[in-house]
Design a protein around this motif. Structure first.
Motif, PDB file in Angstrom:
ATOM      1  N   GLN A  76      62.890  65.735  45.673  1.00 50.04           N
ATOM      2  CA  GLN A  76      62.541  64.705  46.643  1.00 50.04           C
ATOM      3  C   GLN A  76      63.531  63.550  46.593  1.00 50.04           C
ATOM      4  O   GLN A  76      63.909  62.993  47.634  1.00 50.04           O
ATOM      5  CB  GLN A  76      61.108  64.228  46.403  1.00 50.04           C
ATOM      6  CG  GLN A  76      60.081  65.296  46.773  1.00 50.04           C
ATOM      7  CD  GLN A  76      58.670  64.929  46.389  1.00 50.04           C
ATOM      8  OE1 GLN A  76      58.415  64.449  45.281  1.00 50.04           O
ATOM      9  NE2 GLN A  76      57.724  65.165  47.286  1.00 50.04           N
ATOM     10  N   SER A  92      59.686  68.849  54.971  1.00 49.94           N
ATOM     11  CA  SER A  92      59.119  68.959  53.619  1.00 49.94           C
ATOM     12  C   SER A  92      59.350  67.695  52.798  1.00 49.94           C
ATOM     13  O   SER A  92      58.608  67.415  51.866  1.00 49.94           O
ATOM     14  CB  SER A  92      59.723  70.156  52.885  1.00 49.94           C
ATOM     15  OG  SER A  92      61.069  69.914  52.535  1.00 49.94           O
ATOM     16  N   SER A  94      62.044  67.242  50.934  1.00 50.74           N
ATOM     17  CA  SER A  94      62.722  67.607  49.694  1.00 50.74           C
ATOM     18  C   SER A  94      63.876  68.561  49.992  1.00 50.74           C
ATOM     19  O   SER A  94      63.899  69.211  51.036  1.00 50.74           O
ATOM     20  CB  SER A  94      61.754  68.269  48.709  1.00 50.74           C
ATOM     21  OG  SER A  94      61.296  69.511  49.212  1.00 50.74           O
ATOM     22  N   ALA A 137      52.362  69.226  45.266  1.00 56.30           N
ATOM     23  CA  ALA A 137      52.854  68.611  46.500  1.00 56.30           C
ATOM     24  C   ALA A 137      54.192  67.943  46.259  1.00 56.30           C
ATOM     25  O   ALA A 137      54.570  67.022  46.993  1.00 56.30           O
ATOM     26  CB  ALA A 137      51.834  67.596  47.020  1.00 56.30           C
ATOM     27  N   SER A 142      56.126  71.145  48.510  1.00 55.86           N
ATOM     28  CA  SER A 142      56.191  70.706  49.905  1.00 55.86           C
ATOM     29  C   SER A 142      56.963  71.713  50.750  1.00 55.86           C
ATOM     30  O   SER A 142      56.585  72.007  51.891  1.00 55.86           O
ATOM     31  CB  SER A 142      56.825  69.316  49.990  1.00 55.86           C
ATOM     32  OG  SER A 142      58.149  69.313  49.464  1.00 55.86           O
ATOM     33  N   ASP A 159      46.887  68.634  44.200  1.00 60.05           N
ATOM     34  CA  ASP A 159      47.886  68.058  43.288  1.00 60.05           C
ATOM     35  C   ASP A 159      47.158  67.143  42.312  1.00 60.05           C
ATOM     36  O   ASP A 159      46.128  66.545  42.658  1.00 60.05           O
ATOM     37  CB  ASP A 159      48.938  67.263  44.079  1.00 60.05           C
ATOM     38  CG  ASP A 159      50.168  66.936  43.252  1.00 60.05           C
ATOM     39  OD1 ASP A 159      51.167  67.677  43.359  1.00 60.05           O
ATOM     40  OD2 ASP A 159      50.136  65.947  42.487  1.00 60.05           O
ATOM     41  N   ARG A 164      49.314  61.982  46.628  1.00 51.42           N
ATOM     42  CA  ARG A 164      50.507  62.705  47.063  1.00 51.42           C
ATOM     43  C   ARG A 164      50.123  63.916  47.908  1.00 51.42           C
ATOM     44  O   ARG A 164      50.742  64.196  48.930  1.00 51.42           O
ATOM     45  CB  ARG A 164      51.350  63.133  45.858  1.00 51.42           C
ATOM     46  CG  ARG A 164      52.630  63.829  46.249  1.00 51.42           C
ATOM     47  CD  ARG A 164      53.639  63.887  45.130  1.00 51.42           C
ATOM     48  NE  ARG A 164      53.256  64.804  44.063  1.00 51.42           N
ATOM     49  CZ  ARG A 164      54.088  65.201  43.104  1.00 51.42           C
ATOM     50  NH1 ARG A 164      55.338  64.741  43.072  1.00 51.42           N
ATOM     51  NH2 ARG A 164      53.684  66.037  42.167  1.00 51.42           N
ATOM     52  N   LEU A 168      51.066  64.417  51.951  1.00 52.55           N
ATOM     53  CA  LEU A 168      51.772  65.581  52.476  1.00 52.55           C
ATOM     54  C   LEU A 168      50.935  66.275  53.553  1.00 52.55           C
ATOM     55  O   LEU A 168      51.460  66.647  54.614  1.00 52.55           O
ATOM     56  CB  LEU A 168      52.101  66.559  51.351  1.00 52.55           C
ATOM     57  CG  LEU A 168      52.811  67.853  51.783  1.00 52.55           C
ATOM     58  CD1 LEU A 168      54.136  67.550  52.480  1.00 52.55           C
ATOM     59  CD2 LEU A 168      53.040  68.772  50.567  1.00 52.55           C
TER      60      LEU A 168
END
Length: 263
Positions: A76, A92, A94, A137, A142, A159, A164, A168
């Motif tokens: 991330q 996503s 990331s 997540a 993600s 998660d 988080r 998401l």
């Protein structure tokens, strides 16, 4: 493994992570370089999160460095440090790969999700229409969430950081209406997936309890080393079918070849 011959013309690739002792990408990608006749090598580079921004800036000055792979916990953060990203990586939040742009900057992509879905299908599991409970997540989770949803699955996201997971799910819900929700714990599903780092160390707790899953639930773990994590061992002992982590990476090799234009 055949010896890698490093010369003054060798092109460099690196895997960034913390830790890096578990990474499998060099063992899979370096033979690809050799098979393709590429004068290139992929090496692991351990960097702490607080040193990552400085490292990424410094690596732009390395003229023979063509690409980076990214593993836990930097996926991330590298999305934020990339100069541009693909649509899937933007969704996503990331990246797990960065390639050099013509202007010297970094373009990011994430192939974790597509690799996971390809591995599922190769093992005989079609995601479309299935219910999936996904633990994690973060960076890999993600990306896997996005690809599973694109493949037609219905997803419940869990998660340890509930905020988080909720964030998401809220970000993805407009793109996949009525097919993703966040939960405070694992729920009944056709497939239960661990996309957290839990299992890298022998003393890690289980990300979820396989005994609480319904009979016939397939349990997948994206951790590659150890191959049989505690989660998969417990799941198999409970009579549940299991999927190991390395096929997800193996399925990404062709995607890396295309992204890095290896031929």
């Amino acid at each position: 493994m055949d010896a890698v011959h490093i010369t003054g013309t060798t092109r460099l690739y690196a895997v960034l992570g913390d830790p890096v002792r578990q990474v499998r990408a060099p063992a899979l990608l370096n033979p690809v370089f050799a098979r393709l006749g590429r004068d290139a090598v992929l090496v692991p580079v351990q960097v702490r999160p607080d040193g990552l921004p400085e490292l990424i800036r410094s690596l732009t000055a390395v003229g023979n460095l063509d690409g980076l792979l990214v593993t836990v916990p930097h996926k991330q953060a590298c999305r934020r440090l990339a100069d541009s990203v693909t649509d899937a990586a933007a969704l996503s939040g990331s990246v797990n790969a960065l390639r050099r742009r013509p202007d010297g900057g970094w373009e990011g992509a994430n192939f974790d999700g597509e690799g996971f879905v390809r591995a599922l299908r190769a093992a005989g599991h079609e995601p479309r229409g299935t219910t999936v409970c996904l633990a994690g997540a973060g960076g890999a989770g993600s990306a896997i969430a996005v690809s599973l949803l694109r493949a037609g699955a219905h997803l419940t996201l869990w998660d340890a950081d509930a905020d988080r997971a909720s964030a998401l799910a809220a970000r993805l819900a407009p793109h996949f209406p009525d097919r993703i929700t966040a939960a405070s714990r694992h729920v009944d599903a056709d497939l239960a997936v661990n996309a957290t780092p839990m299992g890298l160390r022998p003393d890690d707790p289980l990300p979820f309890d396989p005994a609480a899953l319904k009979s016939g639930t397939t349990v997948a773990d994206i951790i590659m080393k150890p191959r049989e994590t505690a989660l998969l061992r417990v799941a198999a002992g409970a009579g549940l079918p299991v999927l190991y982590g390395e096929p997800m990476l193996a399925e990404q090799i062709a995607l890396y070849q295309e992204f890095f234009q290896l031929g």
